[in-house]
Design a protein around this motif. Sequence first.
Motif, mmCIF file in Angstrom:
data_model
loop_
_atom_site.group_PDB
_atom_site.id
_atom_site.type_symbol
_atom_site.label_atom_id
_atom_site.label_comp_id
_atom_site.label_asym_id
_atom_site.label_seq_id
_atom_site.Cartn_x
_atom_site.Cartn_y
_atom_site.Cartn_z
ATOM 1 N N LYS A 1 75.387 61.702 51.006
ATOM 2 C CA LYS A 1 75.573 60.758 52.078
ATOM 3 C C LYS A 1 76.796 59.862 51.911
ATOM 4 C CE LYS A 1 71.572 62.102 53.715
ATOM 5 N NZ LYS A 1 71.675 63.043 55.075
ATOM 6 N N ASP A 2 77.165 59.066 52.958
ATOM 7 C CA ASP A 2 78.307 58.150 52.857
ATOM 8 C C ASP A 2 79.601 58.391 52.292
ATOM 9 O OD1 ASP A 2 76.377 56.083 53.372
ATOM 10 O OD2 ASP A 2 75.675 55.986 51.317
ATOM 11 N N LEU B 1 83.556 60.568 38.279
ATOM 12 C CA LEU B 1 82.972 61.622 38.878
ATOM 13 C C LEU B 1 83.967 62.676 39.467
ATOM 14 C CD1 LEU B 1 80.140 63.016 39.288
ATOM 15 C CD2 LEU B 1 79.835 62.130 41.273
ATOM 16 N N VAL B 2 83.778 64.096 39.150
ATOM 17 C CA VAL B 2 84.484 64.863 39.616
ATOM 18 C C VAL B 2 83.560 65.912 40.283
ATOM 19 C CG1 VAL B 2 86.317 66.621 39.410
ATOM 20 C CG2 VAL B 2 86.425 64.622 37.794
ATOM 21 N N ASP C 1 71.012 67.520 41.808
ATOM 22 C CA ASP C 1 70.240 67.493 43.163
ATOM 23 C C ASP C 1 70.842 66.207 43.810
ATOM 24 O OD1 ASP C 1 68.399 69.330 42.281
ATOM 25 O OD2 ASP C 1 67.396 68.206 41.041
ATOM 26 N N GLY C 2 71.429 65.389 43.156
ATOM 27 C CA GLY C 2 71.886 64.355 44.016
ATOM 28 C C GLY C 2 72.891 63.206 43.258
ATOM 29 N N VAL C 3 73.605 62.549 44.048
ATOM 30 C CA VAL C 3 74.618 61.469 43.599
ATOM 31 C C VAL C 3 74.285 60.165 44.221
ATOM 32 C CG1 VAL C 3 77.002 61.145 43.215
ATOM 33 C CG2 VAL C 3 76.338 63.361 43.180
ATOM 34 N N ASP C 4 74.056 58.962 43.242
ATOM 35 C CA ASP C 4 73.933 57.806 43.586
ATOM 36 C C ASP C 4 75.372 56.985 43.562
ATOM 37 O OD1 ASP C 4 73.278 55.085 43.902
ATOM 38 O OD2 ASP C 4 71.092 55.435 43.488
ATOM 39 N N LEU C 5 76.196 56.791 44.173
ATOM 40 C CA LEU C 5 77.414 56.377 44.369
ATOM 41 C C LEU C 5 77.267 54.881 44.076
ATOM 42 C CD1 LEU C 5 78.976 57.977 47.471
ATOM 43 C CD2 LEU C 5 79.412 58.706 45.025
ATOM 44 N N PRO D 1 88.975 55.471 50.160
ATOM 45 C CA PRO D 1 88.670 56.359 48.927
ATOM 46 C C PRO D 1 87.928 55.567 47.962
ATOM 47 C CG PRO D 1 90.975 55.488 48.640
ATOM 48 C CD PRO D 1 90.397 54.944 50.192
ATOM 49 N N TYR D 2 86.951 56.428 47.548
ATOM 50 C CA TYR D 2 86.115 55.921 46.242
ATOM 51 C C TYR D 2 87.094 55.957 45.067
ATOM 52 C CZ TYR D 2 81.829 56.094 48.996
ATOM 53 O OH TYR D 2 80.695 56.052 49.775
ATOM 54 N N SER D 3 87.348 54.824 44.466
ATOM 55 C CA SER D 3 88.373 55.168 43.385
ATOM 56 C C SER D 3 87.922 55.757 42.086
ATOM 57 C CB SER D 3 88.885 53.669 42.786
ATOM 58 O OG SER D 3 87.482 53.169 42.213
ATOM 59 N N ASN D 4 86.568 55.991 41.905
ATOM 60 C CA ASN D 4 86.315 56.872 40.738
ATOM 61 C C ASN D 4 85.514 58.091 40.969
ATOM 62 O OD1 ASN D 4 84.202 55.651 41.651
ATOM 63 N ND2 ASN D 4 83.198 55.098 39.625
ATOM 64 N N VAL D 5 85.490 58.657 42.254
ATOM 65 C CA VAL D 5 84.984 59.796 42.835
ATOM 66 C C VAL D 5 85.950 60.775 43.005
ATOM 67 C CG1 VAL D 5 83.251 60.912 44.056
ATOM 68 C CG2 VAL D 5 82.805 58.696 42.965
ATOM 69 N N TYR D 6 86.234 61.869 42.840
ATOM 70 C CA TYR D 6 87.204 63.134 42.941
ATOM 71 C C TYR D 6 86.199 64.194 43.567
ATOM 72 C CZ TYR D 6 89.939 59.803 40.272
ATOM 73 O OH TYR D 6 90.662 58.763 39.749
ATOM 74 N N ALA D 7 86.842 64.931 44.199
ATOM 75 C CA ALA D 7 86.184 66.091 44.707
ATOM 76 C C ALA D 7 87.546 67.504 44.939
ATOM 77 C CB ALA D 7 85.751 66.150 45.961
ATOM 78 N N LEU D 8 87.324 68.434 44.472
ATOM 79 C CA LEU D 8 88.319 69.697 44.316
ATOM 80 C C LEU D 8 87.653 70.894 44.246
ATOM 81 C CD1 LEU D 8 89.808 69.898 40.666
ATOM 82 C CD2 LEU D 8 88.459 67.979 41.502
ATOM 83 N N GLY D 9 88.276 71.730 44.462
ATOM 84 C CA GLY D 9 87.884 73.371 44.689
ATOM 85 C C GLY D 9 87.255 73.382 45.965
#
Length: 460
Positions: free
Chosen positions: A312-313, A141-142, A111-115, A339-347
């Motif tokens: 957000k953000d 986090l991916v 439902d959400g991600v708290d960065l 970049p956030y060093s530990n958060v990735y996004a793909l697909g």
Amino acid sequence: MLKALTGSSLVKTSTSSPLTRYFGHLSKSKTKTLGKSHGRVIILGSGWAGYQLLRKLNKKDYEVTVVSPRNHFVFTPLLASTAVGTLEFRGIVEPVRGYSKDIDYHQAWVDGVDLKRQVIRCTSNLEDNKGQEFELDYDKLVISVGAYANTFNTPGVKEHGIFLKDISDAKKIRNRVLECFEYAAQPGVSDQEKAAKLHFAIIGGGATGVEFSSELYDFISEDLSRLYPQLMDHTRMTVYDVAPSILNTFDSKLADYATKKFTRRGIQIKTGTHVVRVEKDYVELKEEGKVPYGMLIWSTGLSANPLVESLKDIAKDERSHRILTNEHLQVLDDEKKEPYSNVYALGDCATILNQDLPATAQVANQKAIYLSKTLNNEVKGKPTDQGFSFKNMGSMAYIGSWKAVVDMSAVHEGATEGGFLAWLFWRSAYLSMTVSARNKMLIPMYWFSAFLFGRDVSKL
């Protein structure tokens, strides 16, 4: 209800139920205390990107956790085949837990991600505790949650159209086709009603729409024509697309070849067509007005996943609303594009800044392989300096009657083929790409069974 807070994991549970003990266990798992040198990597989604990453990631040094509302991976290139019984559903799915005992999995929606807190908020997707909320913390986090079908806010599409994204959609399609034929075969149904019920409309002339149309044509011409010979004169298929041609991402000669094959088989192709709205029994077109149908398949591209929209953000592409990443697939900050060093996004849910790559399984697969190498090299102390580079391996599409089109001009100039040889390549390529040895055995068995005995016409 009791709020149990341990470390950075908050879970709402009942103190007396078995669920309390289960989710209480989750709440006690803190990052950096897992016995793994590089902590917990949480992968959101079990599609092409997420499943490939969980397979390739080093599980000796990473605590790998997958969160997805479905507990399996779907080999989507063959999904249209399962919708008409050329293949059975079990032949194209791979269970998430079945690949490795060294991963953790939770069947839930995110439902959400708290960065800031490095926490994801989840809701259980299990029948026995649907809606149960819990949180998981992460070191890395991916985000690979995919995308939804794009309806372009056309009224009635979600209520009356059928998409082709998952096994549940394929089952719905198979049942609906058989329902239409059984309805038309009943006594007292007029010829006009038969023609309306046996009109199958496919909205979208891309690879997915064309392949489904081809599979449906084979199903009707090879199997249903034997069972409902009196209804064949009332049966028709139409492919609608707003573009000037079908398969517009393929070489123009291949697109023309596919168009000619469709036309000769009686499959109508109506390009430059705009859908105004969809009702239960008819689709309203800007150019033609109301056109009755028995089943409408909607295959017109992708739109952002609701989770992505809620984040957000983080930076997002203005046109596609996909998450923006750098060349190392790290998610970018919305303001400074850092970049956030530990958060990735793909697909399908992500795109690289200044690289407009298509949202395809091929891109997602290659990104997952790249990220797995990056994270595995990090364990070895070998940082990956080179950014992601997409290698286009070409495109393929089945066009019915044992024929396909293969466009590999991106690999070698002039490497295009259409016809039976292309079909052999199409089948052998996808069979080789199938993940498990089990499915490599099941798929040829299903193909041979359908060829020898015909497709299954049972409603499930």
